[in-house]
Design an enzyme around this catalytic site. Sequence first.
Site, PDB file in Angstrom:
ATOM      1  N   GLY A 158     -81.920 -68.350 -74.179  1.00  0.00           N
ATOM      2  CA  GLY A 158     -81.686 -69.166 -72.994  1.00  0.00           C
ATOM      3  C   GLY A 158     -81.204 -70.546 -73.391  1.00  0.00           C
ATOM      4  N   GLN A 159     -80.755 -71.289 -72.382  1.00  0.00           N
ATOM      5  CA  GLN A 159     -80.235 -72.626 -72.628  1.00  0.00           C
ATOM      6  C   GLN A 159     -80.453 -73.478 -71.394  1.00  0.00           C
ATOM      7  OE1 GLN A 159     -76.202 -72.639 -74.044  1.00  0.00           O
ATOM      8  NE2 GLN A 159     -76.095 -74.859 -74.239  1.00  0.00           N
TER       9      GLN A 159
ATOM     10  N   GLY B 186     -81.010 -78.067 -70.106  1.00  0.00           N
ATOM     11  CA  GLY B 186     -80.712 -79.450 -70.412  1.00  0.00           C
ATOM     12  C   GLY B 186     -81.421 -79.938 -71.661  1.00  0.00           C
TER      13      GLY B 186
ATOM     14  N   VAL C  46     -82.913 -71.971 -76.741  1.00  0.00           N
ATOM     15  CA  VAL C  46     -84.024 -71.161 -77.248  1.00  0.00           C
ATOM     16  C   VAL C  46     -83.460 -69.926 -77.932  1.00  0.00           C
ATOM     17  CG1 VAL C  46     -86.102 -69.867 -76.683  1.00  0.00           C
ATOM     18  CG2 VAL C  46     -85.586 -71.974 -75.450  1.00  0.00           C
TER      19      VAL C  46
ATOM     20  N   GLY D 252     -81.945 -78.101 -74.421  1.00  0.00           N
ATOM     21  CA  GLY D 252     -81.397 -77.509 -75.637  1.00  0.00           C
ATOM     22  C   GLY D 252     -81.290 -76.004 -75.509  1.00  0.00           C
TER      23      GLY D 252
ATOM     24  N   ASP E  70     -91.648 -79.673 -63.573  1.00  0.00           N
ATOM     25  CA  ASP E  70     -90.455 -78.822 -63.630  1.00  0.00           C
ATOM     26  C   ASP E  70     -90.805 -77.373 -63.309  1.00  0.00           C
ATOM     27  OD1 ASP E  70     -87.751 -78.497 -63.887  1.00  0.00           O
ATOM     28  OD2 ASP E  70     -87.747 -78.346 -66.070  1.00  0.00           O
TER      29      ASP E  70
ATOM     30  N   LYS F 280     -87.373 -73.126 -79.992  1.00  0.00           N
ATOM     31  CA  LYS F 280     -86.731 -74.045 -79.051  1.00  0.00           C
ATOM     32  C   LYS F 280     -86.118 -75.205 -79.828  1.00  0.00           C
ATOM     33  CE  LYS F 280     -87.791 -76.688 -74.849  1.00  0.00           C
ATOM     34  NZ  LYS F 280     -88.839 -76.987 -73.857  1.00  0.00           N
TER      35      LYS F 280
END
Length: 471
Positions: free
Chosen positions: A152-153, A155, A159, A157, A277, A177
């Site tokens: 995944g990606q 803001g 993973v 960075g 978040d 990460k």
Amino acid sequence: MVWVDYDGESRRVRAYVAKNGSRPGVPVLDAPLDLSAVLLGKRAYFGFSASTGVKYQFNCVRMWNMTVERLLDSSTAGRSISGRKIGAAVGVPCAIVLAIGLLAGLYIRRKSKMVAGVTAVDLSAIPGMPREFDFRELKRGTNNFDEKMKLGQGGYGVVYRATVAGEGGRSMEVAVKQFSGANTKGQENFLAELSIINRLRHRNLVKLIGWCHQNGVLLLVYDLMPNGSLDRHLFPRSGDAPSRTLSWEQRYKVAAGVASALNYLHHDYDHVVIHRDMKPSNIMLDAAFNARLGDFGLARALDADKTSYTDRAGLPGTLGYIAPECFHTGRATRESDVFGFGAVVLEIVCGRRNSCCHPAGCSQLLEEAWELHGAGSLLEAVDPRLAGAFDEAEAERLLLLGLACSHPNPGERPQAQAILQILTHSAPPPDVPASRPAFMWPAVLVKGDEEMYTSGSSATCSTVMTSSLLR
């Protein structure tokens, strides 16, 4: 290294700073300081204290040494000698305290010029830190951070999936990460996530295994969640491998698991932790589809006397999950976390993304849910991919909870403890009005949180009302 000299006769303090062991000729601090009037005849204590202002970081005192010049009293020396004795004996340690604060300020100013501000910090020396990985091992485990290993990606960075050596030399799969660059924001998120998640222990939180900071690269290593993130299952993207639709039992278990994690952060941990978040991409699913809340880069632990956190750099988070009052206060609270949880609950039940069409915190999904509730047909919002295979009573319970958590006014939202009771059937579903209430500002105060929702000055204490249907 730091050198601090205090001259009790001239009443001056001088501080010197150098990267190596050579004392420079010019002090960074040379100022008048008279301690005799304050400390004469009193007991003094030695210690260290520092502040980094609005920033935060780890600082370790690796070693210290104090030298006191002993001066013999004499009748000819008079008050000058006496004052110097006192100054040398108690002034040096007190001056060191001042110098440490100065160094903290100098470090912050220099931070933006460094390749990575945490390079001067020995994180491994901090008690309770998890395993420190070697960069070469993580590079090898991710196949040199191959694009094919990406999970995944965002803001923060990227993973990656990786294979590393575990206990007993057995290989294990982990999630690595990698934080974006070595900029100041990346460092802040790295330090925040490392310092907070390392202290948390809960079955519904992603477990931190270790960390790495080498070659200017910031990395955190987590347990690998075999079933990926919740959003991949709710909103499959083109190109993703086909996956089965989450069953109703799995969805309800995920909602209950996230609620349990939120209750731990807000009420059961030593400090109140605000996640800031809450969204499906930050909720991971293990092999049994148990929810694990992750990504604590924006999370903050509050002091005992605080109920909110203000980020001076701006309002973080994702539209659609940010509570409407945050756009007025800029503050993150437990109530704003609950708002984000309510948006996630609606997405879990409805199987639709909570796309935000207005910056005041509303969304099309939320508005349609309110309309269906007002029309007495709330169950029509349930994900059609379930083809009717769901418990109607539980679905109504979850939808009502999602609406209650999404209440425009923070004082009306249930707390995490009540949410968990509702999901475990220890309490009835919440009472929800037939139509979406208007957003009012200043908001109704939450008991004990009086300082959270004030508007700043009396001249701006007018009430703002937003229509229940923002079209």
